[in-house]
Structures are given as C-alpha cells and as structure tokens.
Design a protein around this motif. Structure first.
Motif, mmCIF file in Angstrom:
data_model
loop_
_atom_site.group_PDB
_atom_site.id
_atom_site.type_symbol
_atom_site.label_atom_id
_atom_site.label_comp_id
_atom_site.label_asym_id
_atom_site.label_seq_id
_atom_site.Cartn_x
_atom_site.Cartn_y
_atom_site.Cartn_z
ATOM 1 N N LYS A 28 0.834 -1.207 0.000
ATOM 2 C CA LYS A 28 0.000 0.000 0.000
ATOM 3 C C LYS A 28 0.865 1.251 0.000
ATOM 4 N N ASP A 29 1.915 1.254 0.827
ATOM 5 C CA ASP A 29 2.812 2.413 0.878
ATOM 6 C C ASP A 29 3.581 2.582 -0.421
ATOM 7 N N ALA A 30 3.763 1.464 -1.166
ATOM 8 C CA ALA A 30 4.468 1.528 -2.448
ATOM 9 C C ALA A 30 3.563 1.988 -3.584
ATOM 10 N N GLY A 31 2.270 2.169 -3.296
ATOM 11 C CA GLY A 31 1.350 2.709 -4.282
ATOM 12 C C GLY A 31 0.594 1.705 -5.107
ATOM 13 N N LEU A 32 0.581 0.428 -4.717
ATOM 14 C CA LEU A 32 -0.166 -0.577 -5.474
ATOM 15 C C LEU A 32 -1.660 -0.421 -5.226
ATOM 16 N N SER A 33 -2.478 -0.862 -6.191
ATOM 17 C CA SER A 33 -3.928 -0.704 -6.108
ATOM 18 C C SER A 33 -4.541 -1.718 -5.146
ATOM 19 N N ARG A 34 -5.792 -1.481 -4.742
ATOM 20 C CA ARG A 34 -6.512 -2.419 -3.859
ATOM 21 C C ARG A 34 -6.621 -3.782 -4.510
ATOM 22 N N SER A 35 -6.937 -3.817 -5.801
ATOM 23 C CA SER A 35 -7.094 -5.106 -6.489
ATOM 24 C C SER A 35 -5.787 -5.879 -6.520
ATOM 25 N N SER A 36 -4.675 -5.173 -6.749
ATOM 26 C CA SER A 36 -3.375 -5.837 -6.787
ATOM 27 C C SER A 36 -3.016 -6.407 -5.422
ATOM 28 N N ILE A 37 -3.289 -5.647 -4.370
ATOM 29 C CA ILE A 37 -2.992 -6.120 -3.018
ATOM 30 C C ILE A 37 -3.842 -7.331 -2.685
ATOM 31 N N TYR A 88 -13.482 -12.396 3.704
ATOM 32 C CA TYR A 88 -13.556 -11.130 2.980
ATOM 33 C C TYR A 88 -13.160 -9.957 3.864
ATOM 34 N N LEU A 89 -13.505 -10.012 5.130
ATOM 35 C CA LEU A 89 -13.184 -8.911 6.034
ATOM 36 C C LEU A 89 -11.688 -8.831 6.287
ATOM 37 N N GLY A 90 -11.080 -9.984 6.589
ATOM 38 C CA GLY A 90 -9.693 -9.980 7.025
ATOM 39 C C GLY A 90 -8.708 -9.491 5.991
ATOM 40 N N ARG A 91 -8.922 -9.869 4.719
ATOM 41 C CA ARG A 91 -7.926 -9.556 3.706
ATOM 42 C C ARG A 91 -7.796 -8.059 3.450
ATOM 43 N N MET A 92 -8.907 -7.311 3.548
ATOM 44 C CA MET A 92 -8.878 -5.895 3.195
ATOM 45 C C MET A 92 -8.889 -4.975 4.407
ATOM 46 N N SER A 93 -8.755 -5.512 5.614
ATOM 47 C CA SER A 93 -8.861 -4.689 6.810
ATOM 48 C C SER A 93 -7.784 -3.603 6.863
ATOM 49 N N ILE A 94 -6.518 -3.972 6.553
ATOM 50 C CA ILE A 94 -5.440 -2.980 6.612
ATOM 51 C C ILE A 94 -5.679 -1.873 5.584
ATOM 52 N N VAL A 95 -6.078 -2.260 4.375
ATOM 53 C CA VAL A 95 -6.366 -1.263 3.334
ATOM 54 C C VAL A 95 -7.513 -0.360 3.777
ATOM 55 N N PHE A 96 -8.540 -0.943 4.390
ATOM 56 C CA PHE A 96 -9.684 -0.170 4.882
ATOM 57 C C PHE A 96 -9.248 0.848 5.927
ATOM 58 N N TYR A 97 -8.444 0.415 6.899
ATOM 59 C CA TYR A 97 -7.989 1.322 7.951
ATOM 60 C C TYR A 97 -7.229 2.514 7.367
ATOM 61 N N ARG A 98 -6.368 2.230 6.375
ATOM 62 C CA ARG A 98 -5.584 3.308 5.784
ATOM 63 C C ARG A 98 -6.471 4.270 4.994
ATOM 64 N N GLU A 99 -7.448 3.732 4.259
ATOM 65 C CA GLU A 99 -8.310 4.591 3.451
ATOM 66 C C GLU A 99 -9.266 5.411 4.301
ATOM 67 N N VAL A 100 -9.658 4.889 5.438
ATOM 68 C CA VAL A 100 -10.521 5.650 6.339
ATOM 69 C C VAL A 100 -9.766 6.830 6.922
ATOM 70 N N GLY A 101 -8.434 6.665 7.118
ATOM 71 C CA GLY A 101 -7.637 7.790 7.608
ATOM 72 C C GLY A 101 -6.751 7.486 8.797
ATOM 73 N N PHE A 102 -6.585 6.205 9.158
ATOM 74 C CA PHE A 102 -5.744 5.850 10.292
ATOM 75 C C PHE A 102 -4.294 5.673 9.834
ATOM 76 N N SER A 103 -3.356 6.011 10.710
ATOM 77 C CA SER A 103 -1.938 5.882 10.411
ATOM 78 C C SER A 103 -1.451 4.465 10.724
#
Length: 539
Positions: free
Chosen positions: A45-54, A359-374
């Motif tokens: 995610k920090d390297a700029g890859l898309s949600r689908s790629s991750i 489904y929840l577990g795989r995208m949780s980190i991406v979700f947290y970052r997109e919501v605005g958490f560090s």
C-alpha cells in the motif's frame, strides 16, 4: 451426556504445563501471516499498489488451503538428520521455521516496485513453509494431549488460539510501529521479522516429542496392501497413475491454470473442465480403491490377518502401497468412521463458517488506511487491542466450551462474528474515530476468539490420532480456503462497489448466516459423533 463442570474443575485444565508449549508454538504459527499478510499489505500500500493488486497478491496464501495435499507426508516422511535426534513432529517444525527465516531475510533485500515477482515468489515460500509448519504444530498439539481427558483439547485450542493471535497481532504490531519511526523502511522491518522468527525456533529445541504408535499402524496398513496388490494385475499401475494426476490437477487449478491453451479453449471454461476432469479421476480411483479394499477385508475376515501372497511384490507394488497408506488411508478412515453423508456435511460447514471472515480480514489494513488511520494507529488499535482481547476471550471461550459443549460455542461465536462485522460498516460511515476503532477491534477480537476456540476444538476432537496431521489439515484447509481463494477477490468486490466499504461489511456479516443454519441442520448427528469420539479419545 455428562453434566457441566464446575468453574473450579474447568479452570484446573489450564494447570497442565504442556499448554505452555502449545501457546509458544501458536505464536510461531501466527507469525508467518504477518510477513505475507498485514505487513506485506502495508508495504504494498505504501508503495502505491492498487486495492485489487494487493487483494490478488493474497493468492500466495493458497498454500494454506491446499496443504492437506502434502500433510500426510508430515505424518510419514522423516526430515534428514533432525528426525533422528528430535523426533518427527519437532523436526518438521524446526525445518520449516528455518526456511521461513531465510525467505524473510531474502525479502528484506528486494525492491517492492521493480522486483514484485521475486517478492511474490519468496512470499509463496513463506506461505508454503508456514502452512507446513501449521500441519506439524497442530499434529503436535493433538498428539501431546491425546492421552488426557478430551476436555484438554478445548484448553489446548484456547492456548493455540491465544498463541496464534500473539504471533499475528501482538508481534504483528511491531512492523507498523517501526515503519512509522524516522529513518525506518519496510526492508529494514523485515530484517527484524527474520530475527524474531529465529527466536521462535527455540521452542522446538526445548520441548519433548509426544509419544505415538502411529508408525506401527501405518506399517500394518501398508503391509495389508502389499499382501494384495501383487495379485491384482494392472490395478496397482492404474492407481499409481490416477492418484498423482488428481493431486496435480488440484494444484494446477489453485495456482491459476498456468499455460492454459486459450487459443483452443476459452479460459471461461477452464474451471468447469478441470473440475470435471478431477471428478472423473476421483470416480475412477474410487472404483479401484473399493475393489482393492473388498479383497483386503475378505482376507482379513477369513484369516484375522492378511496372508502372504504367492506373488512377489515389485517396486510398483511397494510404491502404490506406500502412497495408499500415506495419502488415501487418512481420508478413507475419516469417511468410514463418520459415514459419507455426515463427513461431507461436516466439511461443508467448516468451509462456510469462515466465509465472512475471509472477505473482512484480507482488506482490513487497506480499509484502515483509506478511512484515515496511520500505521501507528493500526499497530496500537488493530494489533495490540485485538491481541489482548483475543487472549482473554480465548480463555473465556474455552471455559464455556468445556462446560457447555463445542456446538453451543460455535453458535454463539458465529452469531457474534456476524454482528461484529456491522461495526466495521459503521466505521466506514463515521470516519477515523479512534474511540469507535478501539471498540470495533475489541468486539471483533472477542467474537473471533470465541468462535476460533470452539472451531479448533471441533476439528481436534474429530481427528483419528493415527492420522492427526492428515485429517486436521484436510479440515483446517477447508476453513482457510474461503479466506484465501475467495478473500483474495475482496479488493475487486470493494472496487465493484465503488469503494462503498459500509455495504461491503454488511455483505460480510450476511455471509456468516448460511453456516449457522447449516450447523443447526446437522447438530444432532454431530453431537452424537463428538460425544463418541470424546469417549474413545478421553481417559
């Protein structure tokens, strides 16, 4: 059915010192998921890859869903040098941990943007070794407790679950804390992860190997096959050809159908064609195996033990007998003991129970970052809170399971898991509210722990101790299948929903309901089976 234990009796199960080794091995079991799961997702995610790629990068976890294919080897094959000195279970654990550490070191040397293929390759090595480590660790736990009261399985499940979450969430917070510090890069973080993996190897060196008569039983089964196969003409060769073809087809389908001839057959048909091919091979193999078993059973019933055949056994016969004993006997015993109908029903429930979590577990980190958490927020809230909550409620869940039974624990855990997913939907609407984040993580940790303890206890009780590694891996891999194969498409679903995270989490909550309805429909025969196995395996 026995009456519930008192609270004092229930807590007495946790005095056994062997549970400490189970906890430590649980840490080692959960830790590889950090390197190829949450930490890698954060790095990508920090390297700029898309949600689908991750999300698709998570396909490397397919190793956890198909590890039942090689799990019988953990029961039978000896690791050179190591097995002789530290035993079957510990040697496999130590060998896989060493490979995980070396692959993690290699990852620390890669450029995520320019060497993405190599990164996926070494991530796959970690996943394969982690999945194999899980086979050996689960088998070690069940073997270690098999001579005790069957309620120790619930206590062992709690310690294994607590340990897993300590490795995944507790130690998993370290990379997110470090990467937010000035001067730290993800490649440096992976050096730290490799050092932690090296420290986790100590447990395998200091614990004792559990006793087992597994080898003697395997040898007897193989001997029975060898008495019959030489007189069966070309049947051993047919079995020898069909069995590897089945395994190769399953692996081919799970790694994305490489080299598919799209110029001749459209790729949209590949799933159905490979599935039909596997089904055909299974039917042919089942026919061959049924004929062979009838001959063996006839000889055993007539003579008490199989008699030596007049036909000498050659290499094909010996290899076929070894493969049947190693790869087929564990599955056959499971279906023979439980009946085909109930066995299939059990396996379907196991698959459905983990679907929403997938489904929840795989995208949780991406979700947290997109919501605005560090990254630090993720470390302290998602990892640290989840870790502590999981340990506490794993113990509470095991106490409930010991006192009131596995099925009640599954019903409560499953219902709570579905409800907790709705809190993530609320987070998507509210935004980066740290209080809501902490509360959501607390509830999610509680529900996951409760459900996981009962789930692991169920799988452990259903295993035959002669085929511990094989049967547990078969059932556990089905539970992982949804998390890996279906969960890997979670990013695509979020994109299809135009980034509507709230609706996405509502869908994950609804996914739990079919498993609970299915569990209710098989509750009576499953209860009888659990009580029967507990009576046989308990003291």
């Amino acid at each position: 059915m026995s009456s519930p234990h008192s609270l004092r009796q229930t807590l007495s199960y946790f005095k056994d010192r062997r549970l400490l080794s189970i906890f430590c091995f649980g840490i080692a079991s959960g830790f590889p998921w950090v390197m190829t799961g949450s930490a890698m997702s954060g790095w990508l995610k920090d390297a700029g890859l898309s949600r689908s790629s991750i999300g698709l990068f998570g396909l490397i976890f397919v190793a956890y869903s198909i590890n039942f294919l090689w799990s019988p080897l953990v029961d039978r094959l000896k690791v050179p040098f190591l097995t002789r000195y530290i035993g079957q279970r510990r040697s496999w654990i130590l060998a896989t941990q060493l490979l995980i550490m070396l692959a993690t070191l290699k990852l620390s040397q890669l450029d995520v943007v320019n060497q993405l293929s190599l990164m996926a390759f070494f991530g796959l090595i970690i996943a394969i070794c982690g999945a194999t480590q899980d086979i050996a660790i689960d088998a070690y736990r069940i073997d270690l407790l098999q001579d005790k009261d069957s309620n120790y399985m619930a206590a062992g499940s709690a310690m294994a679950t607590s340990g897993w979450w300590t490795g995944f969430a507790g130690l998993g917070s370290i990379p997110f804390i470090l990467v937010d510090q000035p001067g730290w890069q993800w490649s440096q973080v992976y050096l730290v992860l490799a050092a932690i993996m090296a420290a986790l190897m100590i447990t395998a060196l200091v614990v004792r190997e559990p006793k087992s008569n597994r080898e003697a039983v395997h040898n007897q089964i193989e001997k029975n096959y060898l008495q019959v196969l030489p007189s069966r003409g070309r049947q051993p060769l047919a079995i020898l050809l069909i069995l590897p073809a089945i395994f190769a087809a399953i692996i081919y389908a799970n790694i994305g159908y490489p080299g598919w001839p799209e110029g001749y057959i459209d790729s949209s048909y590949r799933f159905w064609l490979i599935s039909a091919f596997i089904l055909l091979l299974l039917v042919l193999f089942s026919q061959q195996l049924t004929r062979l078993n009838k001959v063996i059973n006839t000889r055993l019933s007539e003579n008490g033990t199989s008699t030596i055949t007049a036909h000498p056994a050659n290499r094909i016969h010996r290899l076929t007998a070894w493969l049947l004993t190693t790869l087929v006997a564990p599955i056959q015993e499971f279906f023979d003991r439980n009946g085909a109908k109930l066995s299939i029903a059990i396996l379907l429930f196991i698959f459905l129970f983990k679907l929403g979590e997938a489904y929840l577990g795989r995208m949780s980190i991406v979700f947290y970052r997109e919501v605005g958490f560090s990254n630090s927020d993720i470390a302290y809230y998602s990892k640290m809170i989840n870790w502590s909550v999981t340990i506490i409620f794993s113990l509470i869940g095991s106490v409930f399971t010991i006192r009131y039974g596995i099925l009640k624990g599954l019903f409560i855990g499953g219902t709570a898991m579905a409800a907790s997913n709705l809190l993530f939907s609320l987070m998507a609407i509210v935004g980066p509210d740290k209080a809501l984040f902490a509360f959501t993580v607390f509830v999610d940790g509680f529900t996951s722990a409760w459900g996981s303890v009962a789930f692991v206890a169920l799988l452990s009780v259903l295993c035959n101790h002669t085929f511990t590694a094989s049967q547990y891996a078969l059932m556990a891999s089905l539970g992982t299948f949804g998390r890996v194969m279906l969960g890997s498409y979670s990013g695509i679903i979020v994109d299809w929903l135009d980034g509507n995270w709230s609706l996405f989490f509502i869908l994950t909550a609804l996914m739990v309901i079919p498993s609970l309805l299915f569990l209710y429909s098989i509750r009576k025969p499953l209860t009888v089976l659990i009580e029967k196995n507990q009576a046989q395996n308990g003291s």
